[in-house]
Write a protein that holds these residues in place. Structure first.
Motif, PDB file in Angstrom:
ATOM      1  N   VAL A   1      -1.583   7.649   0.071  1.00  0.00           N
ATOM      2  CA  VAL A   1      -2.394   8.323  -0.935  1.00  0.00           C
ATOM      3  C   VAL A   1      -2.578   9.767  -0.507  1.00  0.00           C
ATOM      4  CG1 VAL A   1      -4.558   8.296  -2.154  1.00  0.00           C
ATOM      5  CG2 VAL A   1      -3.577   6.175  -1.350  1.00  0.00           C
TER       6      VAL A   1
ATOM      7  N   LEU B   1      -9.110   7.016  -6.207  1.00  0.00           N
ATOM      8  CA  LEU B   1      -9.539   5.633  -6.080  1.00  0.00           C
ATOM      9  C   LEU B   1      -8.308   4.769  -6.322  1.00  0.00           C
ATOM     10  CD1 LEU B   1     -11.986   3.961  -5.419  1.00  0.00           C
ATOM     11  CD2 LEU B   1     -12.210   3.520  -7.858  1.00  0.00           C
ATOM     12  N   VAL B   2      -7.785   4.251  -5.237  1.00  0.00           N
ATOM     13  CA  VAL B   2      -6.555   3.492  -5.361  1.00  0.00           C
ATOM     14  C   VAL B   2      -6.875   2.151  -5.970  1.00  0.00           C
ATOM     15  CG1 VAL B   2      -4.561   2.676  -4.123  1.00  0.00           C
ATOM     16  CG2 VAL B   2      -5.901   4.556  -3.224  1.00  0.00           C
ATOM     17  N   GLU B   3      -6.139   1.832  -7.009  1.00  0.00           N
ATOM     18  CA  GLU B   3      -6.364   0.536  -7.604  1.00  0.00           C
ATOM     19  C   GLU B   3      -5.440  -0.467  -6.939  1.00  0.00           C
ATOM     20  OE1 GLU B   3      -6.323  -1.620 -11.807  1.00  0.00           O
ATOM     21  OE2 GLU B   3      -5.998   0.543 -11.853  1.00  0.00           O
ATOM     22  N   LEU B   4      -6.037  -1.470  -6.341  1.00  0.00           N
ATOM     23  CA  LEU B   4      -5.218  -2.514  -5.735  1.00  0.00           C
ATOM     24  C   LEU B   4      -5.209  -3.682  -6.708  1.00  0.00           C
ATOM     25  CD1 LEU B   4      -6.814  -2.273  -2.207  1.00  0.00           C
ATOM     26  CD2 LEU B   4      -4.464  -1.710  -2.710  1.00  0.00           C
TER      27      LEU B   4
ATOM     28  N   PRO C   1       0.840  -1.202   0.000  1.00  0.00           N
ATOM     29  CA  PRO C   1       0.000   0.000   0.000  1.00  0.00           C
ATOM     30  C   PRO C   1       0.871   1.246   0.000  1.00  0.00           C
ATOM     31  CG  PRO C   1      -0.539  -1.442   1.854  1.00  0.00           C
ATOM     32  CD  PRO C   1       0.732  -1.949   1.243  1.00  0.00           C
ATOM     33  N   LYS C   2       0.490   2.229  -0.802  1.00  0.00           N
ATOM     34  CA  LYS C   2       1.240   3.488  -0.849  1.00  0.00           C
ATOM     35  C   LYS C   2       0.437   4.563  -0.127  1.00  0.00           C
ATOM     36  CE  LYS C   2       3.524   1.531  -4.552  1.00  0.00           C
ATOM     37  NZ  LYS C   2       2.831   0.255  -4.378  1.00  0.00           N
TER      38      LYS C   2
END
Lengths: 323, 329
Positions: free
Chosen positions: B268, B274-277, B265-266
Motif C-alpha cells: 500500500v 483503508l485497504v479493503e480485505l 496482501p498488496k
C-alpha cells in the motif's frame, strides 16, 4: 501531548554465549501511541522478535537487556521485578506468537487454558471465566464457541488455533498486543481473514498493536507506522506508505526491489548481494555496508546517526527525497 | 509450437490408513471395514510443453506437492500415468528415468548433514554413470560455480552454509543429473525476501542456459507469476483453472482463483489508504470427506443447486484459460 503509551529508548539486548556476545538488538528507540498499529519489518536475524520479547521481559539467560529503557504507561519495565512484570504480562501487554501449536498446551482443553488466563489476573468464578472465554472466542469468529471450549488444540485447524491464541491475547483487553509473525504459518486465504479480524478488533477495543513480520505487503495493509530493522538496528522509520513510496535507506529500497511483484515477469529481480552479517561479529560501521551499492569509506568506519524528518533513517548516503 | 513433454493423465492419488491387526482379520473374514482415504489428487490431467515452466499454485493440503511427487516418480499414483516424452516415469512402483529431478522446499531437511556437499552433488551422477569417480571433482566444481558458490566449498558440510546457499546446493544436486524436467517444490518458501530474489534470479538464469522444462510448485502467487509461462490453480485435489499466466492473473475466471488473488496482501503506497480485505469465508474442507459436486461450493459466493449436485469439468473460457466452474464464462 502527553507521554506515549510505550516509549522505548536506546534498547540493546545481548546474548552472552561461548562464541562471544550476540548483539541481537542494538540501540533501538521508538514509541507507540494508544490504539496505534506499528509494523516491525526485517529478515530472519534482524532482531525484530527479540525486540518484541524484550518489551515483555521474556529474554531468558544468557540473554539480557544490556542498556536502554522501556517506559510503559509511566512505569519503567527494564529492571522491574518479575512479580510486577507478571502482573502486566497478559493483562496489559499480551503476545501472539507465530506458531499456535507451540503456544497452546496440547494436553489442556482450550477452555481450561482460557479460564486459566482469565483467572491469572482477575479473581472471578470459574463460571464467569468460562463465560468470558466464550465471549472472546465468539469475538474472533469461532463458530459455536460454547461447545468448542471443550475441544483440544489438535482438534482445531491452523487458522482456528491462531484465532484461539488471539482470543487469549485479547481476553483482558490489553493496552498492547505484540504479534510476532502471527500469519506466517497460515495460508493466504486464512491470513486475509486474520488480518481483517485483527484490524477490526484493534479498532473496536482501542488496543495498540505491534505487528512483527518479514512481509512488507502484509504490514503495509495494516500498520500506520513502519520500522525497518537490519542486523539489530532500526535503519528506517516513518509513516508506512511514505517509507514504502520513498525509502531513504538502501536496505529498505533493496527489500522492496526484491519483491517479485516489482519486476516484469521473467525479468531478473534486483537482488541484494550477500547475506546478513553474523550478529557475533558486526562490521564496525554501518552493518549494511558490505551489501550496499552506495557504501563508501565512511560507511565502513562510522555507525551512521539517525537522521530525523518525515521519515527517520540511519545512512551516510541516503536515497534522495522524492519531490 | 513445441511438443508436449510431461504428460499427466487422469492422475488419482489416495492415501489410505493402514488397518489395525483386528481390522485386517475382520476384512479377511469378509466383514465390512470402514476405511476413509485421503483424496489427495483427484483425476488431474495436464501437460507441460518442452521448455515451458508451469506454475502449480494452491494452499496447503490441496495436493500440489503430491502431484509434483507423482510427476517426479517419487510416489506411485493410485491410478493414471505420468509420462515423460511418451514414456512412463514409473513402472510397477520403480522410477524408470533420471530425466526428472526435484528441488525440495527445505534445504535443511533435503541435504544429508553427514555428507560433504561435493559428495551430495556427485553421488547421483556417479551412480548413474554420467561421470566417472575421477571426473567428480571438476564436475562438482563446475556445478558449484554455476549456482554461484565457490568450487572450493565441495569439502564443506551442509551446516556450514546459510539457507540460501543450501538451496543453491540443492539446485546443483538436481541439475548435476542433467535432467530435462525440473520439479521445484516450494524452492523459495523458507527463504528471506532478499535471498529469495537471489534464488529466483539463479533459477531464471539456469533455465535460460539449460533450456530446461519446469514444474514450479508454490503457494506464493507473486513468485509463480514471475517465473511461469502457464499456471494451474489447485483446490482440494483438483485443478480448478489453468491457462497462460497473464490471462489467469489479469482475468481469473474461477471464483476460487479470484478469491485467492484478492487475499494476497498488496503493497500500500497511499497515505491513510483503508485497504479493503475481502477474505474467502470458511476453511478448506477435509480431503477425507470432500464435499459433493464442486469442492469449492461450501465457500463459493456464486454457489447454486447445480454446484452441489454436479462436479464441474475443465472447459475453455472466452478469455483463453480452462476453468472448472459451472457458472464462469
Amino acid at each position: 501531548m502527553s507521554e506515549p503509551l510505550l516509549q522505548v529508548a536506546g534498547l540493546s539486548t545481548q546474548f552472552h554465549t561461548q562464541a562471544g556476545v550476540v548483539k541481537a538488538v542494538s540501540d533501538v528507540s521508538f514509541s507507540l501511541e494508544r490504539g496505534q498499529i506499528l509494523g516491525l519489518v526485517g529478515e530472519s536475524g534482524s532482531g525484530k522478535s527479540v525486540t518484541g520479547f524484550s518489551l515483555l521481559g521474556l529474554v531468558d539467560p544468557p540473554g539480557r537487556i544490556a542498556e536502554g529503557s522501556i517506559r510503559f504507561d509511566g512505569q519503567e519495565l527494564v529492571g522491574m521485578p518479575q512479580p510486577d512484570l507478571r502482573a502486566l504480562r497478559g493483562k496489559r501487554i499480551a503476545m501472539v506468537f507465530q506458531d499456535p501449536m507451540m503456544t497452546l498446551n496440547p494436553v489442556l482443553s482450550v477452555g481450561t487454558q482460557m479460564t486459566l488466563a482469565v483467572r491469572a489476573h482477575d479473581k472471578v468464578s470459574k463460571q464467569m471465566a468460562r463465560d468470558r472465554a466464550v465471549e472472546a472466542l465468539t469475538r474472533v469468529g469461532i463458530p459455536d464457541a460454547g461447545h468448542r471450549l471443550d475441544a483440544y488444540p489438535h482438534q482445531f485447524s491452523g487458522g482456528m488455533r491462531q484465532r484461539v491464541a488471539i482470543a487469549i491475547a485479547m481476553i483482558h483487553s490489553p493496552d498492547i498486543i505484540i504479534a510476532d509473525e502471527p500469519t506466517t504459518a497460515l495460508d493466504v486465504s486464512i491470513q486475509a481473514q486474520i488480518l481483517h479480524e485483527m484490524r477490526e478488533l484493534a479498532k473496536d477495543s482501542g488496543t495498540a498493536l505491534i505487528w512483527i513480520s518479514h512481509d512488507l505487503a502484509t504490514v503495509s495493509s495494516l500498520a500506520e507506522r513502519l520500522l525497518v530493522m537490519y542486523a539489530g538496528t532500526i535503519v528506517e522509520e516513518g509513516p508506512t506508505a511514505r517509507v514504502l513510496r520513498n525509502p531513504r535507506h538502501p536496505y529498505t529500497r533493496g527489500l522492496l526491489d526484491s519483491l517479485p511483484a516489482t519486476a516484469p515477469p521473467g525479468q531478473n529481480l534486483q537482488q541484494i548481494p550477500g547475506s546478513m552479517p553474523s550478529l557475533l561479529a558486526l562490521p564496525p560501521g554501518c552493518a549494511f555496508a558490505p551489501r550496499c551499492s552506495f557504501a563508501s569509506e565512511v560507511c565502513n568506519g562510522d555507525v551512521p546517526y539517525l537522521v530525523t524528518g518525515p521519515s527517520a533513517f540511519r545512512c551516510h548516503h541516503p536515497i534522495g527525497e522524492a519531490k | 509450437m513445441s511438443e508436449t513433454f510431461l504428460s499427466l493423465d487422469a492422475i488419482i492419488k489416495r492415501f489410505s490408513p493402514s488397518l489395525s491387526v483386528g481390522d485386517q482379520i475382520a476384512a479377511r473374514l469378509g466383514a465390512k471395514v470402514e476405511t476413509r482415504s485421503v483424496h489427495a489428487v483427484d483425476d488431474v490431467s495436464l501437460s507441460i510443453l518442452r521448455g515451458e515452466t508451469l506454475g502449480l499454485v494452491g494452499e496447503s493440503g490441496c495436493g500440489k506437492s503430491t502431484l509434483g511427487r507423482i510427476a517426479a516418480g517419487i510416489l506411485p499414483a493410485t491410478s493414471g500415468t505420468a509420462s515423460l516424452g511418451g514414456e512412463a516415469v514409473m513402472i510397477n512402483g520403480r522410477k524408470t528415468t533420471t530425466e526428472v529431478q526435484t528441488v525440495f522446499q527445505d534445504p535443511f531437511a533435503s541435504l544429508d548433514p553427514r555428507m560433504p556437499i561435493g559428495d551430495i552433488i556427485a553421488e547421483g551422477p556417479i551412480t548413474h554413470n554420467l561421470i566417472t569417480r575421477s571426473d567428480a571433482k571438476s564436475y562438482v566444481g563446475g556445478w558449484l560455480e554455476r549456482v554461484g558458490l565457490d568450487a572450493g566449498f565441495a569439502e564443506r558440510y551442509p551446516h556450514q552454509f546459510s539457507g540460501g546457499q543450501r538451496q543453491r546446493v540443492a539446485i546443483a544436486r538436481a541439475l548435476a543429473m542433467q535432467p530435462q524436467l525440473l520439479i521445484c517444490d516450494e524452492p523459495v518458501a523458507s527463504l528471506d525476501v532478499s535471498i529469495q530474489a537471489q534464488i529466483i534470479n539463479l533459477f531464471l538464469k539456469l533455465r535460460r542456459e539449460l533450456q530446461i522444462t519446469c514444474l514450479f510448485i508454490s503457494h506464493d502467487l507473486s513468485v509463480v507469476r514471475h517465473v511461469s509461462d502457464r499456471v494451474a490453480i489447485m483446490y482440494l485435489g483438483r485443478i480448478v483453472e489453468i491457462g497462460e499466466t497473464e490471462t489467469v492473473y489479469s482475468s481469473p475466471s474461477h471464483p476460487y482463483t479470484r478469491a485467492l488473488l484478492d487475499s494476497v496482501p498488496k503493497l500500500v503506497l497511499e497515505d491513510d489508504a483503508l485497504v479493503e480485505l475481502r477474505p474467502i469465508v470458511g476453511e478448506i474442507p477435509s480431503p477425507l470427506d470432500p464435499p459433493a459436486g464442486c469442492s469449492f461450493n461450501p465457500r463459493c459466493p456464486m454457489a447454486r443447486d447445480r454446484c452441489i449436485k454436479e462436479e464441474p469439468q475443465l472447459r475453455a473460457m472466452g478469455t483463453g484459460q480452462q476453468t472448472a466452474c459451472h457458472f464462469s464464462d
